[in-house]
Design an enzyme around this catalytic site. Structure first.
Site, mmCIF file in Angstrom:
data_model
loop_
_atom_site.group_PDB
_atom_site.id
_atom_site.type_symbol
_atom_site.label_atom_id
_atom_site.label_comp_id
_atom_site.label_asym_id
_atom_site.label_seq_id
_atom_site.Cartn_x
_atom_site.Cartn_y
_atom_site.Cartn_z
ATOM 1 N N LYS A 149 42.084 55.818 44.540
ATOM 2 C CA LYS A 149 42.617 55.008 45.649
ATOM 3 C C LYS A 149 43.983 54.404 45.296
ATOM 4 C CE LYS A 149 41.075 50.564 46.253
ATOM 5 N NZ LYS A 149 42.212 49.613 46.275
ATOM 6 N N ASN A 150 44.054 53.780 44.132
ATOM 7 C CA ASN A 150 45.278 53.040 43.827
ATOM 8 C C ASN A 150 46.437 53.939 43.415
ATOM 9 O OD1 ASN A 150 43.986 50.761 44.564
ATOM 10 N ND2 ASN A 150 43.557 50.039 42.479
ATOM 11 N N ARG A 203 46.187 44.895 51.575
ATOM 12 C CA ARG A 203 47.434 44.392 50.994
ATOM 13 C C ARG A 203 48.355 45.519 50.546
ATOM 14 N NH1 ARG A 203 47.457 39.274 49.176
ATOM 15 N NH2 ARG A 203 48.947 39.853 47.587
ATOM 16 N N CYS A 213 43.732 36.461 49.154
ATOM 17 C CA CYS A 213 42.648 37.423 49.292
ATOM 18 C C CYS A 213 41.353 36.735 48.884
ATOM 19 C CB CYS A 213 42.921 38.684 48.492
ATOM 20 S SG CYS A 213 42.536 38.521 46.777
ATOM 21 N N ARG A 242 47.420 35.875 45.960
ATOM 22 C CA ARG A 242 47.982 37.059 45.289
ATOM 23 C C ARG A 242 49.431 37.167 45.747
ATOM 24 N NH1 ARG A 242 44.173 42.120 46.204
ATOM 25 N NH2 ARG A 242 45.603 43.193 44.808
ATOM 26 N N PRO A 243 50.324 36.475 45.055
ATOM 27 C CA PRO A 243 51.712 36.410 45.527
ATOM 28 C C PRO A 243 52.426 37.761 45.461
ATOM 29 C CG PRO A 243 51.456 35.271 43.414
ATOM 30 C CD PRO A 243 50.098 35.734 43.812
ATOM 31 N N VAL A 244 53.564 37.836 46.169
ATOM 32 C CA VAL A 244 54.387 39.055 46.130
ATOM 33 C C VAL A 244 55.815 38.693 45.706
ATOM 34 C CG1 VAL A 244 53.065 40.459 47.770
ATOM 35 C CG2 VAL A 244 54.759 38.832 48.641
ATOM 36 N N ASP A 245 55.950 37.548 45.026
ATOM 37 C CA ASP A 245 57.294 37.075 44.664
ATOM 38 C C ASP A 245 58.054 38.055 43.755
ATOM 39 O OD1 ASP A 245 55.213 36.330 42.907
ATOM 40 O OD2 ASP A 245 56.455 34.833 41.922
ATOM 41 N N ASP A 305 39.679 45.606 37.551
ATOM 42 C CA ASP A 305 38.880 46.219 38.618
ATOM 43 C C ASP A 305 37.498 46.666 38.140
ATOM 44 O OD1 ASP A 305 40.867 45.794 40.441
ATOM 45 O OD2 ASP A 305 41.708 47.815 40.311
ATOM 46 N N VAL A 360 43.984 38.854 34.209
ATOM 47 C CA VAL A 360 44.883 39.365 35.256
ATOM 48 C C VAL A 360 44.712 38.554 36.541
ATOM 49 C CG1 VAL A 360 45.542 41.396 36.607
ATOM 50 C CG2 VAL A 360 44.846 41.658 34.219
ATOM 51 N N ARG A 375 36.036 50.549 51.579
ATOM 52 C CA ARG A 375 37.491 50.552 51.389
ATOM 53 C C ARG A 375 37.864 51.360 50.151
ATOM 54 N NH1 ARG A 375 40.327 45.056 51.038
ATOM 55 N NH2 ARG A 375 41.933 46.586 50.556
#
Ligand code: EPU
Length: 417
Positions: free
Chosen positions: A22-23, A92, A116, A121-124, A302, A324, A394
């Protein structure tokens, strides 16, 4: 809403074929948007997230066809560089369109992901990285607008080797003017495959798989085909189940991607044999072993939830620390409902092994938490009902069919939940 009904304590045997990752496929799909023409991606897992990403591809204007794990994306018609809130809030990874669409169109509008299930879960890093490449970033009504006529190569040093930020910045930088150096880049196999795919499309990326990626900008990319790598997280999930419930063989897997997981499983008492593309696990006397997640090649976050399910039945006490995602423990109260003895303090779960788990109704909260509840249900005495399994759909392809083929008693109830 479907639910899974599991009659526990049936042993597992036989073999299971691991699906594509998936990832890996999600960013690869967004990379395919960068070139006109048709790309064919094979070994695409049929997941809710893959289908959500296909929807997003179509919204931006690509033409997709998906059948028998083959996905064709024709990005010649892409004309709407925008990822709406409705999709980003359900997945996301939609944020992965940011870099590619900005690079191709000079402008992109993407909904800012919220928190989430297990916290912020930042995206900075993604945004700061794009700014370094010369993009103008504004936030308006919950949407990030990024603009740049042509991005310019720059030196970017991530505070943490973020998977998503490495992927997004790499995609943005491949057609930037000049050279980009990403320091402290993610080394995950999924990012390695994304970079190799970009090179197949005509990009010039070196240092792939190291923490220093160097990208020499090219004028444009062309379409390319790719076969997705095996899903190491799905594989790890089946390994934890095997360690509890019987000798099973995973096929179509890459054992090299699971080194730290195999090491921990051996330490915990399992016997493991590998070939170049298979792993056989046989349960042994399960003993408690401490584990700490880390970025690749460390033990994947995960797989932390599934590991805790396993340790719940080990002899002795152990600690599982997540370095993490510090808050990723929503599965532990549900595992405790099944009789596990887990306490969480800060980013560490303290697990005291119990003799048995006993079935109960439990609720999924995210993809990997669901996987841990399924493992626990398979080993528990009596019946476990896992609700809200849209989370598992998912990220796992036909998980109940795969477990059933190994001898588990598990079925999907479509009538309630
Ligand atoms: N982080 C920041 N700022 C950023 C980006 C990340 O502070 O801009 C922090 C995060 O909060 C986290 C750490 O950096 O503490 C690592 O996050 P990362 O960016 O690496 O995660 P991601 O790219 O959002 C991917 C996977 C996740 C997986 C993580 C970590 C995809 C689509 N998602 O997320 O997978 O847990 O890497 O390996 O690849 C899953 O499949 O269930 C899943 C959640």
């Amino acid at each position: 809403m479907d639910q899974l009904i599991i009659q526990g304590q049936h042993s597992l045997s036989g073999s299971v074929k691991i699906s594509g990752a998936k990832n890996a496929v999600l960013p690869i799909m967004t990379a395919a948007l960068m070139a006109e023409g048709e790309s064919i991606i094979t070994r695409v897992p049929d997941l809710r997230d893959t289908r959500t990403m296909i929807k997003l591809m179509e919204i931006v204007g690509a033409r997709c066809s998906f059948k028998d794990n083959h996905l064709k994306i024709d990005a010649s018609t892409v004309n709407n560089p925008e990822a709406p809130y409705d999709l980003v809030k359900t997945m996301r990874a939609s944020f992965y369109v940011l870099g590619p669409l900005l690079a191709r169109f000079g402008t992109v509008k993407v909904s800012l992901p919220g928190g989430c299930a297990w916290g912020p879960r930042p995206v900075d890093f993604h945004l700061k990285g794009l700014e370094k490449l010369g993009a103008k970033i504004t936030l308006n009504s919950g949407y990030i607008l990024a603009e740049a006529k042509r991005l310019k190569g720059a030196k970017i040093n991530f505070e943490f080797p973020s998977v998503g930020a490495t992927g997004n910045i790499a995609m943005a930088a491949v057609t930037a003017e000049g050279t980009t150096v990403i320091e402290n880049a993610a080394r995950e196999p999924e990012i390695v495959q994304l970079c190799k795919y970009l090179n197949q499309m005509g990009a010039l990326i070196s240092g792939i798989g190291t923490s220093r990626i160097i990208i020499d900008g090219v004028e444009s990319l062309h379409s390319a085909n790719i076969d997705v790598i095996p899903d190491r997280i799905e594989a790890g999930t089946f390994l934890m189940a095997g360690a509890l419930l019987g000798k099973i063989t995973l096929t179509d897997v890459n054992p090299d991607h699971l080194d730290s997981v195999l090491l921990k499983l051996k330490e915990a008492g399992s016997s493991i044999e590998t070939t170049s593309n298979s792993i056989t696990i046989e349960p042994g006397h399960l003993k408690a072993v401490d584990m700490s997640t880390a970025v690749y090649p460390g033990f994947a976050t995960d797989l932390q939830a599934q590991w805790i399910a396993l340790m719940s039945l080990a002899k002795g006490s152990s600690m599982a620390t997540d370095t993490v995602y510090h808050d990723r423990f929503s599965h532990t109260p549900e595992l405790n409902r099944l009789g596990a003895n887990i306490k969480v303090e800060n980013n560490t779960a303290f697990i005291r092994g119990v003799k048995e788990l006993v079935g109960a109704p439990v609720m999924s909260t995210d993809i990997r938490a669901s996987a841990s509840l399924i493992i626990a249900g398979l080993v528990a005495r009596g019946t476990t009902i896992v609700s809200r399994i849209y989370h598992i759909d998912r990220g796992y392809e036909r998980i109940e069919e795969k477990f059933e083929a190994l001898g588990a008693k598990i079925f999907r109830d479509k009538t309630s939940g």
